[in-house]
Design a protein around this motif. Sequence first.
Motif, PDB file in Angstrom:
ATOM      1  N   VAL A 186      30.093 -38.189  -0.794  1.00  0.00           N
ATOM      2  CA  VAL A 186      30.462 -37.119  -1.711  1.00  0.00           C
ATOM      3  C   VAL A 186      31.487 -36.212  -1.044  1.00  0.00           C
ATOM      4  O   VAL A 186      31.770 -36.336   0.156  1.00  0.00           O
ATOM      5  CB  VAL A 186      29.227 -36.282  -2.120  1.00  0.00           C
ATOM      6  N   LEU A 187      32.022 -35.312  -1.831  1.00  0.00           N
ATOM      7  CA  LEU A 187      32.806 -34.202  -1.300  1.00  0.00           C
ATOM      8  C   LEU A 187      31.945 -32.950  -1.366  1.00  0.00           C
ATOM      9  O   LEU A 187      31.236 -32.742  -2.354  1.00  0.00           O
ATOM     10  CB  LEU A 187      34.093 -33.998  -2.108  1.00  0.00           C
ATOM     11  N   LEU A 188      31.996 -32.139  -0.333  1.00  0.00           N
ATOM     12  CA  LEU A 188      31.235 -30.891  -0.300  1.00  0.00           C
ATOM     13  C   LEU A 188      32.221 -29.727  -0.337  1.00  0.00           C
ATOM     14  O   LEU A 188      33.068 -29.604   0.547  1.00  0.00           O
ATOM     15  CB  LEU A 188      30.362 -30.820   0.962  1.00  0.00           C
TER      16      LEU A 188
ATOM     17  N   ALA B  26      31.412 -35.728   2.922  1.00  0.00           N
ATOM     18  CA  ALA B  26      30.026 -35.626   3.379  1.00  0.00           C
ATOM     19  C   ALA B  26      29.258 -36.873   2.979  1.00  0.00           C
ATOM     20  O   ALA B  26      29.639 -37.600   2.053  1.00  0.00           O
ATOM     21  CB  ALA B  26      29.354 -34.383   2.803  1.00  0.00           C
ATOM     22  N   LEU B  27      28.165 -37.109   3.693  1.00  0.00           N
ATOM     23  CA  LEU B  27      27.272 -38.231   3.425  1.00  0.00           C
ATOM     24  C   LEU B  27      25.876 -37.681   3.174  1.00  0.00           C
ATOM     25  O   LEU B  27      25.384 -36.842   3.931  1.00  0.00           O
ATOM     26  CB  LEU B  27      27.251 -39.185   4.625  1.00  0.00           C
TER      27      LEU B  27
ATOM     28  N   VAL C 142      17.595 -31.897   0.653  1.00  0.00           N
ATOM     29  CA  VAL C 142      18.424 -32.975   1.163  1.00  0.00           C
ATOM     30  C   VAL C 142      18.927 -32.649   2.564  1.00  0.00           C
ATOM     31  O   VAL C 142      18.945 -31.491   2.988  1.00  0.00           O
ATOM     32  CB  VAL C 142      19.639 -33.252   0.246  1.00  0.00           C
ATOM     33  N   ARG C 143      19.331 -33.704   3.268  1.00  0.00           N
ATOM     34  CA  ARG C 143      20.017 -33.588   4.551  1.00  0.00           C
ATOM     35  C   ARG C 143      21.386 -34.227   4.393  1.00  0.00           C
ATOM     36  O   ARG C 143      21.512 -35.349   3.895  1.00  0.00           O
ATOM     37  CB  ARG C 143      19.230 -34.264   5.669  1.00  0.00           C
ATOM     38  N   LEU C 144      22.418 -33.490   4.816  1.00  0.00           N
ATOM     39  CA  LEU C 144      23.793 -33.938   4.678  1.00  0.00           C
ATOM     40  C   LEU C 144      24.469 -33.966   6.045  1.00  0.00           C
ATOM     41  O   LEU C 144      24.135 -33.177   6.937  1.00  0.00           O
ATOM     42  CB  LEU C 144      24.581 -33.000   3.749  1.00  0.00           C
ATOM     43  N   ARG C 145      25.451 -34.862   6.158  1.00  0.00           N
ATOM     44  CA  ARG C 145      26.301 -34.904   7.346  1.00  0.00           C
ATOM     45  C   ARG C 145      27.739 -34.788   6.881  1.00  0.00           C
ATOM     46  O   ARG C 145      28.197 -35.581   6.048  1.00  0.00           O
ATOM     47  CB  ARG C 145      26.101 -36.220   8.102  1.00  0.00           C
ATOM     48  N   THR C 146      28.472 -33.790   7.389  1.00  0.00           N
ATOM     49  CA  THR C 146      29.847 -33.562   6.953  1.00  0.00           C
ATOM     50  C   THR C 146      30.832 -34.097   7.977  1.00  0.00           C
ATOM     51  O   THR C 146      30.529 -34.204   9.175  1.00  0.00           O
ATOM     52  CB  THR C 146      30.109 -32.061   6.727  1.00  0.00           C
ATOM     53  N   ALA C 147      32.022 -34.422   7.508  1.00  0.00           N
ATOM     54  CA  ALA C 147      33.058 -34.961   8.383  1.00  0.00           C
ATOM     55  C   ALA C 147      33.641 -33.889   9.293  1.00  0.00           C
ATOM     56  O   ALA C 147      34.175 -34.197  10.355  1.00  0.00           O
ATOM     57  CB  ALA C 147      34.165 -35.597   7.545  1.00  0.00           C
TER      58      ALA C 147
ATOM     59  N   GLU D 198      28.123 -43.640   8.542  1.00  0.00           N
ATOM     60  CA  GLU D 198      29.227 -44.528   8.190  1.00  0.00           C
ATOM     61  C   GLU D 198      30.537 -43.849   8.539  1.00  0.00           C
ATOM     62  O   GLU D 198      30.593 -42.692   8.909  1.00  0.00           O
ATOM     63  CB  GLU D 198      29.156 -44.854   6.699  1.00  0.00           C
ATOM     64  N   ASP D 199      31.625 -44.597   8.404  1.00  0.00           N
ATOM     65  CA  ASP D 199      32.937 -44.071   8.734  1.00  0.00           C
ATOM     66  C   ASP D 199      33.333 -42.901   7.835  1.00  0.00           C
ATOM     67  O   ASP D 199      34.265 -42.159   8.146  1.00  0.00           O
ATOM     68  CB  ASP D 199      33.998 -45.184   8.593  1.00  0.00           C
ATOM     69  N   TRP D 200      32.631 -42.749   6.712  1.00  0.00           N
ATOM     70  CA  TRP D 200      32.950 -41.653   5.771  1.00  0.00           C
ATOM     71  C   TRP D 200      32.897 -40.316   6.477  1.00  0.00           C
ATOM     72  O   TRP D 200      33.627 -39.403   6.175  1.00  0.00           O
ATOM     73  CB  TRP D 200      31.950 -41.709   4.630  1.00  0.00           C
ATOM     74  N   VAL D 201      31.985 -40.127   7.422  1.00  0.00           N
ATOM     75  CA  VAL D 201      31.896 -38.867   8.158  1.00  0.00           C
ATOM     76  C   VAL D 201      32.194 -39.089   9.639  1.00  0.00           C
ATOM     77  O   VAL D 201      31.946 -38.236  10.439  1.00  0.00           O
ATOM     78  CB  VAL D 201      30.500 -38.235   7.991  1.00  0.00           C
TER      79      VAL D 201
END
Length: 449
Positions: A341-343, A352-353, A389-394, A446-449
């Motif tokens: 997603v985009l945050l 973000a993932l 939720v738990r998110l990981r941002t780039a 993943e490579d997304w972040v």
Amino acid sequence: MTSTTREATATSLLRFATAGSVDDGKSTLVGRLLHDSKSVLADQLEAVERVSLGRGQEAPDLALLTDGLRAEREQGITIDVAYRYFATPRRRFILADTPGHVQYTRNMVTGASTAELAVVLVDARNGVVEQTRRHAAVAALLRVPHVVLAVNKMDLVDFAEPVFAAIAEEFTAYAASLGVKDVLAVPISALAGDNVVEPSAHMDWYGGPTLLEHLETVPVGSDPSQESARFPVQYVIRPQTEEHPDYRGYAGQLASGVLRVGDSVTVLPSGQTSTVAGIDALGRQSDIAWAPQSVTVRLSDDLDISRGDLIAAGAAPAPTQDIEATVSHLNERPLRAGDKVLLKHTTRTVRALVKEISYRIDITAPISEGGLQQRSGAEGLNVNDIGHVRLRTAEPLALDTYADNRRTGSFLLIDPADGTTLTAGMAGEAFETVRTNDAPDASEEEDWV
């Protein structure tokens, strides 16, 4: 402008939202409030009277003053959030009339996100129902500081005080379990106008204020000097003209607090420090700015600052790429672990993932069964669901907890494919009565972040 003047200006406007189950009379209440406070133009009232007569109604249907969509008028329900602006000699108001249907709960999130007060209606014949608890939970989730329980249709229960007292006691107990500290219950009849603007002759046992009186007098606004300054940079101004060859300003809206010339500030997420060298507002220099003013800030050092950075004074939040948040899912497309997603946080948007949906919150459980309950989030969140939720941002983000700052503690999750809004997020825990379970091992990033 003096501090006293600023406080008076801040408290002269009340943003409030209304919510209620289907057929509780919410639109009628709003229409009555507008009509009896003389906030309806003559041509508007004439149009309502004409439509009402066409339906065979002898008296004007005041609900038509707020139900503006054709589908709403045809079905007699509220679908969209309707904003109304009105004023009395004592205060100005922005009213967000939100839908009552379960499938439109997400619209209440939109309407109440900026509200300082929520009016929750119940039908005196039905009492507190599932949707009432849902609306109370959303108000608590969004940290709306004041809640009014309007017990409507008292005329249909013969204005009986015991009926009102039982409903008020049940709702107040449930709201308290959610952390809502300020609840006022008012018995009303929106159709006849009892206790809406004028006191009711049928309920002399009620000694509290009318709905409008409470709206006019409830304390609202906060002293910006008591909040930490947060200034999201929206635009960097570099004219590079003969008149301003070295001008470098950072334009945006002060989200919270007060900024003064000479204040020490931290630029996030880089962590660079500087001092405020100047503040420009409406083309003039100023020594001070306070939320929610839109200004241009100049710093004493030439720093690498761009759109999305946060200029913070006072205790600054630590930038992080790992975010835990309570969210309200707004889209028909489910939100699942592993989604990319985009945050969007203030003026910054990052990739973000969704690493984990820790749990879904069941807000329909009655207080006798323990109130809010955790349910498995393994299958994701569907529309109108509230969960953790738990998110990981780039990239690192500087978020306050939502409990500390509603503006810089909130964010949106956006579909990167088409730009539609998926989820509204509030950093940190929303409800004291709900605790996260031990988190399972994080999925592979993943490579997304």
